[in-house]
Write an enzyme that holds these catalytic residues in place. Structure first.
Site, PDB file in Angstrom:
ATOM      1  N   HIS A  24       0.825  -1.206   0.000  1.00  0.00           N
ATOM      2  CA  HIS A  24       0.000   0.000   0.000  1.00  0.00           C
ATOM      3  C   HIS A  24       0.865   1.264   0.000  1.00  0.00           C
ATOM      4  O   HIS A  24       0.684   2.161  -0.830  1.00  0.00           O
ATOM      5  CB  HIS A  24      -0.919  -0.017   1.231  1.00  0.00           C
ATOM      6  CG  HIS A  24      -1.653   1.254   1.458  1.00  0.00           C
ATOM      7  ND1 HIS A  24      -2.852   1.531   0.854  1.00  0.00           N
ATOM      8  CD2 HIS A  24      -1.355   2.334   2.223  1.00  0.00           C
ATOM      9  CE1 HIS A  24      -3.259   2.735   1.233  1.00  0.00           C
ATOM     10  NE2 HIS A  24      -2.369   3.237   2.072  1.00  0.00           N
ATOM     11  N   GLU A  25       1.815   1.339   0.918  1.00  0.00           N
ATOM     12  CA  GLU A  25       2.667   2.526   1.022  1.00  0.00           C
ATOM     13  C   GLU A  25       3.600   2.653  -0.184  1.00  0.00           C
ATOM     14  O   GLU A  25       3.935   3.756  -0.595  1.00  0.00           O
ATOM     15  CB  GLU A  25       3.475   2.492   2.320  1.00  0.00           C
ATOM     16  CG  GLU A  25       2.627   2.645   3.574  1.00  0.00           C
ATOM     17  CD  GLU A  25       1.809   3.922   3.613  1.00  0.00           C
ATOM     18  OE1 GLU A  25       2.264   4.964   3.089  1.00  0.00           O
ATOM     19  OE2 GLU A  25       0.705   3.895   4.158  1.00  0.00           O
ATOM     20  N   HIS A  28       1.911   4.678  -2.907  1.00  0.00           N
ATOM     21  CA  HIS A  28       2.029   6.128  -2.701  1.00  0.00           C
ATOM     22  C   HIS A  28       3.437   6.610  -3.052  1.00  0.00           C
ATOM     23  O   HIS A  28       3.610   7.611  -3.740  1.00  0.00           O
ATOM     24  CB  HIS A  28       1.756   6.487  -1.230  1.00  0.00           C
ATOM     25  CG  HIS A  28       0.367   6.229  -0.761  1.00  0.00           C
ATOM     26  ND1 HIS A  28      -0.754   6.737  -1.378  1.00  0.00           N
ATOM     27  CD2 HIS A  28      -0.089   5.519   0.298  1.00  0.00           C
ATOM     28  CE1 HIS A  28      -1.826   6.350  -0.725  1.00  0.00           C
ATOM     29  NE2 HIS A  28      -1.451   5.600   0.297  1.00  0.00           N
TER      30      HIS A  28
END
Length: 110
Positions: A24-25, A28
């Protein structure tokens, strides 16, 4: 034997959650880098840091922290101030200084 299975399941859950958070990170982080946003730190976990590393020619610190239930990417313009001694960056390197559609992609990429 039941206790060992329970402990193993808890450890497996923590591992799976950590992998999910990392992916997920990373979404980003990769989009922010693709659009030229300055990323100060990419961290897996929260709390006190265990390991913190920066590539020789890189600008981002990569960190492992004590508690594996989280993670974050610290981007310039996201409430993060520049460290002391660092020269000012152009506004185009901040999250607030890029176009709105790019910001939406960065925030939705996780």
């Amino acid at each position: 034997m039941q206790i060992l299975e329970t402990i193993l399941l808890i450890l497996l859950f923590i591992l799976c959650l950590s992998i999910l958070i990392t992916i997920h990170e990373l979404g980003h982080f990769l989009m922010a880098k693709a659009f030229g946003v300055y990323c100060f730190e990419f961290s897996i976990g929260f709390g006190p840091k265990i390991i913190r590393h920066k590539r020789q020619k890189g600008e981002t610190y990569f960190a492992w922290r004590c508690i594996p239930f989280g993670g974050y990417v610290s981007m310039y313009g996201e409430g993060m101030e520049l460290p002391e001694g660092m020269e000012p960056l152009p506004k185009e390197r901040s999250l607030n200084g890029i176009k709105t559609w790019k910001r939406i992609i960065i925030l939705a990429a996780g």
